[in-house]
Design a protein around this motif. Structure first.
Motif, PDB file in Angstrom:
ATOM      1  N   GLY A 127       0.780  -1.233   0.000  1.00 43.06           N
ATOM      2  CA  GLY A 127       0.000   0.000   0.000  1.00 43.06           C
ATOM      3  C   GLY A 127       0.807   1.276   0.000  1.00 43.06           C
ATOM      4  O   GLY A 127       0.279   2.352   0.312  1.00 43.06           O
ATOM      5  N   GLU A 128       2.101   1.208  -0.335  1.00 42.23           N
ATOM      6  CA  GLU A 128       2.920   2.415  -0.356  1.00 42.23           C
ATOM      7  C   GLU A 128       2.642   3.208  -1.640  1.00 42.23           C
ATOM      8  O   GLU A 128       2.322   2.644  -2.686  1.00 42.23           O
ATOM      9  N   THR A 129       2.785   4.520  -1.539  1.00 39.72           N
ATOM     10  CA  THR A 129       2.494   5.398  -2.664  1.00 39.72           C
ATOM     11  C   THR A 129       3.719   5.556  -3.558  1.00 39.72           C
ATOM     12  O   THR A 129       4.833   5.761  -3.071  1.00 39.72           O
ATOM     13  N   LEU A 130       3.497   5.470  -4.861  1.00 40.68           N
ATOM     14  CA  LEU A 130       4.573   5.713  -5.815  1.00 40.68           C
ATOM     15  C   LEU A 130       4.434   7.134  -6.353  1.00 40.68           C
ATOM     16  O   LEU A 130       3.552   7.423  -7.158  1.00 40.68           O
ATOM     17  N   ALA A 131       5.294   8.034  -5.872  1.00 36.49           N
ATOM     18  CA  ALA A 131       5.280   9.412  -6.354  1.00 36.49           C
ATOM     19  C   ALA A 131       5.839   9.458  -7.771  1.00 36.49           C
ATOM     20  O   ALA A 131       6.503   8.528  -8.232  1.00 36.49           O
ATOM     21  N   ALA A 132       5.589  10.559  -8.448  1.00 33.45           N
ATOM     22  CA  ALA A 132       6.018  10.705  -9.840  1.00 33.45           C
ATOM     23  C   ALA A 132       7.521  10.564  -9.987  1.00 33.45           C
ATOM     24  O   ALA A 132       8.015   9.934 -10.929  1.00 33.45           O
ATOM     25  N   ARG A 133       8.278  11.137  -9.046  1.00 42.64           N
ATOM     26  CA  ARG A 133       9.741  11.048  -9.132  1.00 42.64           C
ATOM     27  C   ARG A 133      10.209   9.607  -8.982  1.00 42.64           C
ATOM     28  O   ARG A 133      11.148   9.175  -9.634  1.00 42.64           O
ATOM     29  N   ARG A 134       9.542   8.868  -8.107  1.00 40.98           N
ATOM     30  CA  ARG A 134       9.930   7.478  -7.892  1.00 40.98           C
ATOM     31  C   ARG A 134       9.604   6.632  -9.127  1.00 40.98           C
ATOM     32  O   ARG A 134      10.366   5.751  -9.512  1.00 40.98           O
ATOM     33  N   ILE A 135       8.472   6.898  -9.736  1.00 41.52           N
ATOM     34  CA  ILE A 135       8.098   6.194 -10.971  1.00 41.52           C
ATOM     35  C   ILE A 135       9.112   6.475 -12.069  1.00 41.52           C
ATOM     36  O   ILE A 135       9.528   5.577 -12.810  1.00 41.52           O
ATOM     37  N   THR A 136       9.539   7.733 -12.170  1.00 41.58           N
ATOM     38  CA  THR A 136      10.548   8.098 -13.165  1.00 41.58           C
ATOM     39  C   THR A 136      11.857   7.361 -12.918  1.00 41.58           C
ATOM     40  O   THR A 136      12.496   6.853 -13.857  1.00 41.58           O
ATOM     41  N   ALA A 137      12.264   7.288 -11.644  1.00 41.97           N
ATOM     42  CA  ALA A 137      13.511   6.593 -11.300  1.00 41.97           C
ATOM     43  C   ALA A 137      13.418   5.116 -11.658  1.00 41.97           C
ATOM     44  O   ALA A 137      14.389   4.518 -12.145  1.00 41.97           O
ATOM     45  N   ILE A 138      12.265   4.509 -11.410  1.00 46.05           N
ATOM     46  CA  ILE A 138      12.074   3.101 -11.759  1.00 46.05           C
ATOM     47  C   ILE A 138      12.167   2.911 -13.266  1.00 46.05           C
ATOM     48  O   ILE A 138      12.785   1.956 -13.755  1.00 46.05           O
ATOM     49  N   PHE A 139      11.570   3.828 -14.016  1.00 47.83           N
ATOM     50  CA  PHE A 139      11.617   3.761 -15.469  1.00 47.83           C
ATOM     51  C   PHE A 139      13.064   3.864 -15.962  1.00 47.83           C
ATOM     52  O   PHE A 139      13.476   3.144 -16.877  1.00 47.83           O
ATOM     53  N   VAL A 140      13.845   4.747 -15.360  1.00 45.94           N
ATOM     54  CA  VAL A 140      15.260   4.896 -15.728  1.00 45.94           C
ATOM     55  C   VAL A 140      16.015   3.596 -15.439  1.00 45.94           C
ATOM     56  O   VAL A 140      16.867   3.163 -16.228  1.00 45.94           O
ATOM     57  N   ALA A 141      15.700   2.962 -14.318  1.00 46.58           N
ATOM     58  CA  ALA A 141      16.358   1.703 -13.975  1.00 46.58           C
ATOM     59  C   ALA A 141      16.035   0.621 -15.005  1.00 46.58           C
ATOM     60  O   ALA A 141      16.915  -0.179 -15.374  1.00 46.58           O
ATOM     61  N   LEU A 142      14.804   0.585 -15.459  1.00 48.17           N
ATOM     62  CA  LEU A 142      14.422  -0.400 -16.471  1.00 48.17           C
ATOM     63  C   LEU A 142      15.140  -0.138 -17.795  1.00 48.17           C
ATOM     64  O   LEU A 142      15.489  -1.081 -18.512  1.00 48.17           O
ATOM     65  N   ILE A 143      15.369   1.141 -18.099  1.00 46.51           N
ATOM     66  CA  ILE A 143      16.171   1.470 -19.284  1.00 46.51           C
ATOM     67  C   ILE A 143      17.584   0.933 -19.103  1.00 46.51           C
ATOM     68  O   ILE A 143      18.198   0.396 -20.034  1.00 46.51           O
ATOM     69  N   GLY A 144      18.116   1.069 -17.873  1.00 47.43           N
ATOM     70  CA  GLY A 144      19.441   0.527 -17.582  1.00 47.43           C
ATOM     71  C   GLY A 144      19.503  -0.972 -17.798  1.00 47.43           C
ATOM     72  O   GLY A 144      20.482  -1.495 -18.351  1.00 47.43           O
ATOM     73  N   ALA A 145      18.452  -1.675 -17.385  1.00 54.75           N
ATOM     74  CA  ALA A 145      18.405  -3.122 -17.597  1.00 54.75           C
ATOM     75  C   ALA A 145      18.373  -3.458 -19.080  1.00 54.75           C
ATOM     76  O   ALA A 145      19.023  -4.416 -19.533  1.00 54.75           O
ATOM     77  N   ALA A 146      17.619  -2.665 -19.847  1.00 55.04           N
ATOM     78  CA  ALA A 146      17.549  -2.895 -21.294  1.00 55.04           C
ATOM     79  C   ALA A 146      18.907  -2.666 -21.953  1.00 55.04           C
ATOM     80  O   ALA A 146      19.287  -3.367 -22.902  1.00 55.04           O
ATOM     81  N   ILE A 147      19.659  -1.683 -21.442  1.00 50.04           N
ATOM     82  CA  ILE A 147      20.991  -1.419 -21.983  1.00 50.04           C
ATOM     83  C   ILE A 147      21.921  -2.597 -21.715  1.00 50.04           C
ATOM     84  O   ILE A 147      22.734  -2.983 -22.564  1.00 50.04           O
ATOM     85  N   ILE A 148      21.807  -3.188 -20.532  1.00 49.88           N
ATOM     86  CA  ILE A 148      22.643  -4.347 -20.199  1.00 49.88           C
ATOM     87  C   ILE A 148      22.299  -5.537 -21.090  1.00 49.88           C
ATOM     88  O   ILE A 148      23.180  -6.195 -21.655  1.00 49.88           O
ATOM     89  N   LEU A 149      21.006  -5.807 -21.238  1.00 50.31           N
ATOM     90  CA  LEU A 149      20.573  -6.993 -21.982  1.00 50.31           C
ATOM     91  C   LEU A 149      20.634  -6.777 -23.498  1.00 50.31           C
ATOM     92  O   LEU A 149      20.909  -7.715 -24.253  1.00 50.31           O
ATOM     93  N   ARG A 150      20.308  -5.557 -23.949  1.00 49.28           N
ATOM     94  CA  ARG A 150      20.310  -5.214 -25.369  1.00 49.28           C
ATOM     95  C   ARG A 150      19.586  -6.257 -26.215  1.00 49.28           C
ATOM     96  O   ARG A 150      20.169  -6.857 -27.136  1.00 49.28           O
ATOM     97  N   PRO A 151      18.324  -6.530 -25.916  1.00 45.44           N
ATOM     98  CA  PRO A 151      17.571  -7.521 -26.708  1.00 45.44           C
ATOM     99  C   PRO A 151      17.476  -7.092 -28.168  1.00 45.44           C
ATOM    100  O   PRO A 151      17.225  -5.925 -28.479  1.00 45.44           O
ATOM    101  N   GLY A 152      17.703  -8.025 -29.063  1.00 44.99           N
ATOM    102  CA  GLY A 152      17.683  -7.718 -30.488  1.00 44.99           C
ATOM    103  C   GLY A 152      19.054  -7.405 -31.041  1.00 44.99           C
ATOM    104  O   GLY A 152      19.287  -7.484 -32.248  1.00 44.99           O
ATOM    105  N   PHE A 153      19.987  -7.042 -30.145  1.00 44.61           N
ATOM    106  CA  PHE A 153      21.347  -6.725 -30.571  1.00 44.61           C
ATOM    107  C   PHE A 153      22.335  -7.822 -30.173  1.00 44.61           C
ATOM    108  O   PHE A 153      23.455  -7.865 -30.668  1.00 44.61           O
ATOM    109  N   ARG A 154      21.931  -8.666 -29.234  1.00 40.85           N
ATOM    110  CA  ARG A 154      22.745  -9.812 -28.861  1.00 40.85           C
ATOM    111  C   ARG A 154      21.834 -10.882 -28.286  1.00 40.85           C
ATOM    112  O   ARG A 154      20.674 -10.612 -27.925  1.00 40.85           O
ATOM    113  N   GLU A 155      22.353 -12.065 -28.158  1.00 43.07           N
ATOM    114  CA  GLU A 155      21.552 -13.184 -27.643  1.00 43.07           C
ATOM    115  C   GLU A 155      21.350 -13.041 -26.138  1.00 43.07           C
ATOM    116  O   GLU A 155      22.288 -12.759 -25.400  1.00 43.07           O
TER     117      GLU A 155
END
Length: 308
Positions: A127-155
């Motif tokens: 039941g904790e609240t996700l403020a806009a800044r926290r949502i943005t930070a989570i989104f940035v982290a997911l971008i970081g994960a995509a950069i590590i995995l690079r799906p489509g560019f490597r196996e």
């Protein structure tokens, strides 16, 4: 007995330098621990390695034995401990498997995702609240994960999928720990985790069992020792200084893991992994700093320590 899952309350007198030094020591222990797991390579099945690490590590539960026996547990507690043990066991086995399949730096970088799952889980289930800044930070982290995995560019290898599963399950374990320490001592929660994880892995370990050598047992006991020392030093760091001060220091774990992988295991330095890991850690550090500024005590604090 310390609790590796929940940071302890801050002391009145903050000692930033001491906190940073203790967190440095914790980071070194965690990196050495992961390197020792990787050094075992294919010599032992990852599931058996994970089981023996926990079995040998039960010796560190002994100081909490009195608290363990004195605890009055309800059916809810037993259910929670059993569920957490099963979830955590899956995460540990996946982590040991990932260590044999992908570079040390990638394991370390992807481990930073755990607090992101914790933040999402705290919003969904606690039941904790996700403020806009926290949502943005989570989104940035997911971008970081995509950069590590690079799906489509490597196996995307099974090791990468295993590491994604590791961070997800350990995040779930963390949330269950938060619920458990609401009415039980940290010593009891930690002791039950060690016992239940060991029990949960027994059938899997039996299925792949091969008699280990004394050398392998010694390495696994050393792994358990470094994991315990790392969590202890992390606790001292959190006692000495706010988590907003100590958490950025954990970036050095990625640097050390990258150098160790290159110099000891002959792994290439992947700048994309470093960049992605940096983004993830930066987002976690921002969440920590932001909540510290707002002094939102009920918010679940992020934690980057590997719960292994």
């Amino acid at each position: 007995m310390f609790n590796p899952d929940m940071p302890l309350p801050q002391t009145a007198d903050s000692r930033p330098l001491a906190g940073i030094l203790w967190m440095l020591a914790a980071g070194l222990c965690f990196v050495v621990m992961t390197a020792m797991v990787k050094s075992m390579g294919q010599g032992m099945h990852p599931i058996q390695s994970a089981f023996l690490r926990y079995l040998l590590g039960i010796v560190f539960v002994l100081p909490a034995l009195r608290s363990l026996l004195a605890a009055r547990l309800t059916r809810r507690h037993w259910t929670m401990f059993g569920l957490r043990g099963a979830i955590h066991a899956v995460g540990v086995m996946l982590w040991f498997f990932a260590m044999t399949r992908i570079p040390l730096a990638e394991v370390t970088a992807m481990n930073y995702l755990t607090p992101i799952y914790v933040s999402l889980g705290a919003a969904l289930f606690l039941g904790e609240t996700l403020a806009a800044r926290r949502i943005t930070a989570i989104f940035v982290a997911l971008i970081g994960a995509a950069i590590i995995l690079r799906p489509g560019f490597r196996e995307i290898s099974p090791g990468h999928l295993a590491m994604l599963g590791t961070t997800l399950t350990l995040g779930g374990s963390y949330l269950l720990a938060k619920a458990a320490v609401a009415d039980l001592s940290p010593a009891v929660v930690v002791a039950h985790l060690s016992i239940w994880v060991t029990v949960a892995m027994i059938p899997f370990a039996v299925a792949v069992w091969q008699t280990p050598s004394w050398q392998q047992l010694a390495v696994l006991f050393a792994i358990a020792s470094f994991a315990t020392a790392g969590h202890y030093f992390m606790t001292l760091a959190l006692q000495a200084a706010p988590v907003a001060v100590t958490q950025p220091v954990t970036f050095l774990q990625l640097i050390w893991a990258t150098l160790l992988g290159a110099l000891v295991f002959g792994e290439g330095v992947d700048i994309w992994v470093v960049a992605g890991g940096t983004l993830i850690l930066a987002s976690v550090s921002f969440i920590t700093w932001r909540e510290a500024v707002l002094k939102r005590r009920p918010i679940t604090p992020p934690s980057i320590a590997p719960k292994l």
